[in-house]
Design a protein around this motif. Structure first.
Motif, PDB file in Angstrom:
ATOM      1  N   HIS A 429     -19.763   4.206  -8.671  1.00 18.96           N
ATOM      2  CA  HIS A 429     -19.057   3.117  -7.998  1.00 18.96           C
ATOM      3  C   HIS A 429     -17.856   2.641  -8.818  1.00 18.96           C
ATOM      4  O   HIS A 429     -16.850   2.211  -8.243  1.00 18.96           O
ATOM      5  N   GLN A 430     -17.923   2.704 -10.115  1.00 19.67           N
ATOM      6  CA  GLN A 430     -16.752   2.343 -10.919  1.00 19.67           C
ATOM      7  C   GLN A 430     -15.636   3.370 -10.744  1.00 19.67           C
ATOM      8  O   GLN A 430     -14.451   3.020 -10.749  1.00 19.67           O
ATOM      9  N   GLN A 431     -15.987   4.618 -10.555  1.00 18.32           N
ATOM     10  CA  GLN A 431     -14.975   5.633 -10.256  1.00 18.32           C
ATOM     11  C   GLN A 431     -14.335   5.363  -8.893  1.00 18.32           C
ATOM     12  O   GLN A 431     -13.118   5.534  -8.714  1.00 18.32           O
ATOM     13  N   ILE A 432     -15.147   4.935  -7.936  1.00 22.65           N
ATOM     14  CA  ILE A 432     -14.603   4.624  -6.612  1.00 22.65           C
ATOM     15  C   ILE A 432     -13.639   3.443  -6.704  1.00 22.65           C
ATOM     16  O   ILE A 432     -12.617   3.398  -6.012  1.00 22.65           O
ATOM     17  N   ILE A 433     -13.926   2.473  -7.558  1.00 25.38           N
ATOM     18  CA  ILE A 433     -13.012   1.334  -7.734  1.00 25.38           C
ATOM     19  C   ILE A 433     -11.666   1.818  -8.275  1.00 25.38           C
ATOM     20  O   ILE A 433     -10.603   1.382  -7.823  1.00 25.38           O
ATOM     21  N   LEU A 434     -11.698   2.730  -9.236  1.00 27.79           N
ATOM     22  CA  LEU A 434     -10.435   3.271  -9.761  1.00 27.79           C
ATOM     23  C   LEU A 434      -9.685   4.051  -8.684  1.00 27.79           C
ATOM     24  O   LEU A 434      -8.454   3.979  -8.595  1.00 27.79           O
ATOM     25  N   CYS A 435     -10.423   4.801  -7.858  1.00 26.47           N
ATOM     26  CA  CYS A 435      -9.778   5.497  -6.738  1.00 26.47           C
ATOM     27  C   CYS A 435      -9.134   4.508  -5.770  1.00 26.47           C
ATOM     28  O   CYS A 435      -8.036   4.741  -5.263  1.00 26.47           O
ATOM     29  N   SER A 436      -9.818   3.398  -5.519  1.00 25.99           N
ATOM     30  CA  SER A 436      -9.271   2.368  -4.632  1.00 25.99           C
ATOM     31  C   SER A 436      -7.989   1.777  -5.210  1.00 25.99           C
ATOM     32  O   SER A 436      -7.026   1.523  -4.482  1.00 25.99           O
ATOM     33  N   ALA A 437      -7.975   1.576  -6.521  1.00 23.20           N
ATOM     34  CA  ALA A 437      -6.777   1.039  -7.159  1.00 23.20           C
ATOM     35  C   ALA A 437      -5.614   2.011  -7.071  1.00 23.20           C
ATOM     36  O   ALA A 437      -4.471   1.619  -6.815  1.00 23.20           O
ATOM     37  N   VAL A 438      -5.894   3.307  -7.273  1.00 24.87           N
ATOM     38  CA  VAL A 438      -4.831   4.320  -7.157  1.00 24.87           C
ATOM     39  C   VAL A 438      -4.261   4.322  -5.753  1.00 24.87           C
ATOM     40  O   VAL A 438      -3.038   4.336  -5.544  1.00 24.87           O
ATOM     41  N   LYS A 439      -5.134   4.300  -4.758  1.00 25.65           N
ATOM     42  CA  LYS A 439      -4.669   4.279  -3.371  1.00 25.65           C
ATOM     43  C   LYS A 439      -3.824   3.043  -3.091  1.00 25.65           C
ATOM     44  O   LYS A 439      -2.772   3.123  -2.445  1.00 25.65           O
ATOM     45  N   PHE A 440      -4.258   1.909  -3.595  1.00 21.09           N
ATOM     46  CA  PHE A 440      -3.554   0.655  -3.305  1.00 21.09           C
ATOM     47  C   PHE A 440      -2.185   0.629  -3.975  1.00 21.09           C
ATOM     48  O   PHE A 440      -1.185   0.261  -3.367  1.00 21.09           O
ATOM     49  N   PHE A 441      -2.122   1.037  -5.222  1.00 22.11           N
ATOM     50  CA  PHE A 441      -0.858   0.940  -5.965  1.00 22.11           C
ATOM     51  C   PHE A 441       0.114   2.051  -5.602  1.00 22.11           C
ATOM     52  O   PHE A 441       1.299   1.954  -5.916  1.00 22.11           O
ATOM     53  N   ARG A 442      -0.347   3.114  -4.955  1.00 21.13           N
ATOM     54  CA  ARG A 442       0.571   4.154  -4.493  1.00 21.13           C
ATOM     55  C   ARG A 442       1.422   3.663  -3.323  1.00 21.13           C
ATOM     56  O   ARG A 442       2.382   4.313  -2.945  1.00 21.13           O
ATOM     57  N   ARG A 443       1.054   2.551  -2.746  1.00 25.36           N
ATOM     58  CA  ARG A 443       1.849   2.003  -1.637  1.00 25.36           C
ATOM     59  C   ARG A 443       3.066   1.237  -2.118  1.00 25.36           C
ATOM     60  O   ARG A 443       3.815   0.679  -1.324  1.00 25.36           O
ATOM     61  N   GLY A 444       3.265   1.174  -3.417  1.00 20.53           N
ATOM     62  CA  GLY A 444       4.430   0.497  -3.969  1.00 20.53           C
ATOM     63  C   GLY A 444       4.120  -0.840  -4.595  1.00 20.53           C
ATOM     64  O   GLY A 444       5.004  -1.468  -5.180  1.00 20.53           O
ATOM     65  N   LYS A 445       2.886  -1.305  -4.479  1.00 20.80           N
ATOM     66  CA  LYS A 445       2.509  -2.584  -5.069  1.00 20.80           C
ATOM     67  C   LYS A 445       2.166  -2.405  -6.537  1.00 20.80           C
ATOM     68  O   LYS A 445       1.603  -1.397  -6.941  1.00 20.80           O
ATOM     69  N   LYS A 446       2.497  -3.413  -7.339  1.00 17.00           N
ATOM     70  CA  LYS A 446       2.224  -3.362  -8.771  1.00 17.00           C
ATOM     71  C   LYS A 446       0.877  -3.997  -9.125  1.00 17.00           C
ATOM     72  O   LYS A 446       0.282  -3.650 -10.140  1.00 17.00           O
ATOM     73  N   SER A 464     -17.050   7.703   3.181  1.00 13.42           N
ATOM     74  CA  SER A 464     -17.786   8.701   2.398  1.00 13.42           C
ATOM     75  C   SER A 464     -19.294   8.541   2.517  1.00 13.42           C
ATOM     76  O   SER A 464     -20.038   9.264   1.851  1.00 13.42           O
ATOM     77  N   LEU A 465     -19.739   7.609   3.367  1.00 15.56           N
ATOM     78  CA  LEU A 465     -21.166   7.388   3.625  1.00 15.56           C
ATOM     79  C   LEU A 465     -21.926   7.040   2.344  1.00 15.56           C
ATOM     80  O   LEU A 465     -23.059   7.479   2.116  1.00 15.56           O
ATOM     81  N   ILE A 466     -21.291   6.239   1.506  1.00 17.17           N
ATOM     82  CA  ILE A 466     -21.913   5.762   0.277  1.00 17.17           C
ATOM     83  C   ILE A 466     -22.171   4.260   0.434  1.00 17.17           C
ATOM     84  O   ILE A 466     -21.235   3.498   0.730  1.00 17.17           O
ATOM     85  N   PRO A 467     -23.397   3.797   0.272  1.00 13.34           N
ATOM     86  CA  PRO A 467     -23.673   2.360   0.429  1.00 13.34           C
ATOM     87  C   PRO A 467     -22.876   1.538  -0.593  1.00 13.34           C
ATOM     88  O   PRO A 467     -22.966   1.795  -1.802  1.00 13.34           O
ATOM     89  N   PRO A 468     -22.079   0.576  -0.156  1.00 11.53           N
ATOM     90  CA  PRO A 468     -21.290  -0.234  -1.093  1.00 11.53           C
ATOM     91  C   PRO A 468     -22.144  -1.296  -1.772  1.00 11.53           C
ATOM     92  O   PRO A 468     -23.234  -1.641  -1.310  1.00 11.53           O
ATOM     93  N   VAL A 469     -21.633  -1.825  -2.851  1.00 11.89           N
ATOM     94  CA  VAL A 469     -22.310  -2.926  -3.545  1.00 11.89           C
ATOM     95  C   VAL A 469     -21.725  -4.242  -3.043  1.00 11.89           C
ATOM     96  O   VAL A 469     -20.674  -4.280  -2.392  1.00 11.89           O
TER      97      VAL A 469
END
Length: 546
Positions: A429-446, A464-469
């Motif tokens: 889940h911590q890896q998924i958080i980093l993936c979420s950050a990459v996706k978010f910041f690729r939109r041009g936001k800092k 991805s059918l993974i139960p979230p926390v």
């Protein structure tokens, strides 16, 4: 009326037939083996003298009677050995030739026909040389830059352009002296090489050193008049740095003499070499012109790789694999030699994978070699055709296609980063958080808030059918990532309103997860990390721009 056979002839015919029946049943005796050898000897005779005896197609498949059908024979140690068909042999030879051609195209020693992405630097150096050649005036230039930025390769092209230009414009073609300072036995030997280029084997006065002879030569007009201009290119110039800096200083000082006839181009990695080691030249207003070769960017590395691969008549790399290599190398050093090395390593990863697959296929086919003899001719024909079709498709469509997973392995072998190791060791889940950050910041936001980042995290978990926390555990994991130096959390009374920024490079996250994460298990949230390619042979559309 035909003659009636005698009793003895009838008995002979019966014994011959009984022998044939016994041979067909496999009951062989020394006498019957002798009869087979006699039959083979008779077959070698002229067909006009003795009619050819009909034999079974299964018997005539191989010349040796001990060899089973289907082309599989046993060696002395009872191991099965398969014979290569001509089609497989041709495919293998073509594979080896193409593999060698790709490695040669990506080798550092292979000079491309044109040096791209260095047009501006080459223009400055060439204009400098043309100007001093037209005026027949000495001068010095210092080319600097990080390793692998095209300095030496550009100088080779500039030398040829300068000689061609001098011929076309009617100028006297200058002498050319290229020296790699690492090959000198001692630093002062460079002056001996310059004298040898000017005078050949003509001996100089034994009482004067080579440096003194050059100084005398260029300080008097009558001795230097009429001599040709000379272009001296000294690569790895920093090898001339001594404790008293005398050799390096004296070399550049030769271009300041009134009747000096050569243009000096020094090449080294240190950007501030002229400022640190040649201070007296600056006081004399004779500081060399400095041309800096900057590190290659991601787009430049991709373009150079594409130029090298353009000469091949087939596609070798997925575009996304080249982009991954260029991103990582550009972020690390911008060294083009490193990028070429990584690409060659990826080719070797693919080669090892294909050879392992071929070995497994061959071992499987050998294990299945004991099929029914009656079906041998039909199955052999089917296998040969199937192998040909499969081999052709594999060779032209799949064989030479370096994918992202191959490139990721090559990069992992080349670059060892503690940040990458940390990311790969994180919980899911911590890896998924980093993936979420990459996706978010690729939109041009800092930056963003914990609440917005949680929404992106929930989307990835859902697809991805993974139960979230829950939000509380999510905020806790963000604090853990902040403590590890991967994220930076701002201050706020509410956890949802805390500002979040990445403290590491996005390419490190992408690279780390592509190496470690299995796409069959995490295909959906890898969708937001990779660069739009099929990862590990799975048909995944991997986009990061969201």
């Amino acid at each position: 009326m035909p003659a009636i056979a005698s009793h003895d002839s009838i008995l002979a015919i019966k014994s011959e037939k009984s022998g044939e029946i016994a041979r067909s049943n496999g009951d062989s005796t020394p006498q019957k083996r002798r009869l087979r050898s006699d039959a083979a000897a008779e077959q070698n005779k002229s067909p006009t003298s003795t009619p050819m005896k009909w034999t079974s197609p299964r018997r005539s498949l191989n010349s040796s009677p001990n060899t089973p059908i289907n082309g599989i024979e046993k060696s002395s140690d009872e191991k099965l050995v398969t014979r290569k068909s001509p089609v497989k042999k041709r495919l293998f030879e073509s594979y080896v030739e193409q593999m060698s051609a790709v490695k040669e195209a990506l080798h550092v020693s292979t000079a491309p026909s044109t040096v791209v992405c260095r047009e501006e630097e080459q223009k400055r150096v060439l204009e400098f040389c043309k100007k001093h050649l037209e005026q027949e005036k000495a001068g010095s230039l210092y080319v600097c830059g990080c390793p692998g930025t095209g300095k030496s390769l550009s100088m080779d092209k500039i030398k040829q352009h300068l000689l061609d230009w001098a011929k076309e414009e009617g100028f006297q073609v200058p002498d050319l002296l290229a020296i790699n300072c690492t090959s000198l036995t001692n630093t002062s030997e460079i002056f001996s090489k310059i004298i040898f280029k000017i005078q050949g084997r003509k001996k100089i006065n034994g009482s004067t050193s080579p440096l003194q002879h050059l100084q005398n030569l260029y300080s008097q007009k009558q001795q230097s008049s009429g001599s040709k201009m000379m272009l001296i290119v000294a690569d790895e110039l920093d090898y001339l740095i001594t404790r008293d800096r005398a050799v390096l200083h004296d070399l550049f000082m030769l271009t300041t003499f009134s009747f000096s006839r050569f243009i000096l181009i020094g090449i080294a990695n240190a950007i501030d070499l002229a400022d640190r080691f040649l201070p007296r030249l600056q006081s004399l207003n004779c500081k060399p012109l400095v041309v800096t070769f900057r590190a290659y960017s991601k787009d430049q590395i991709i373009r150079i790789l594409q130029e090298r691969l353009m000469a091949l008549p087939y596609i070798v790399f997925q575009p996304q694999a080249l982009e991954l290599c260029a991103r990582k190398v550009a972020a690390a050093s911008g060294d083009m030699r490193k990028a070429l090395s990584v690409c060659r390593s990826a080719i070797e990863v693919l080669d090892a994978e294909l050879r392992e697959s071929a070995s497994k296929i061959n071992s499987t086919s050998v294990e299945k070699g004991s099929f029914d003899q009656q079906a041998a001719p039909a199955l052999e024909f089917f296998n040969s055709q199937a192998n040909y079709i499969f081999g052709a498709i594999r060779l032209h469509i799949y064989l030479f296609l370096v994918r992202v997973d191959h490139m990721a392995v090559a990069l992992s072998n080349t670059f060892k980063s503690p940040v990458v190791d940390t990311i790969q060791s994180l919980p899911q889940h911590q890896q998924i958080i980093l993936c979420s950050a990459v996706k978010f910041f690729r939109r041009g936001k800092k930056d963003t808030t914990v609440g917005e980042l949680n929404k992106s995290y929930m989307e990835i978990c859902k697809t991805s059918l993974i139960p979230p926390v829950g939000i509380l555990e999510f905020s806790s994991m963000c604090r853990v990532l902040n403590d590890q130096g991967l994220l930076k959390l701002g201050q706020s009374r509410e956890d949802k309103l805390k500002r979040v920024t990445l403290k590491i490079d996005e390419s490190d996250i992408t690279f780390a997860l592509q190496v470690w994460i299995k796409p069959s298990k995490f295909s959906a949230f890898m969708e937001f990390v990779s660069f739009g390619t099929v990862f590990n042979n799975f048909a995944l559309k991997l986009e990061i721009n969201g």
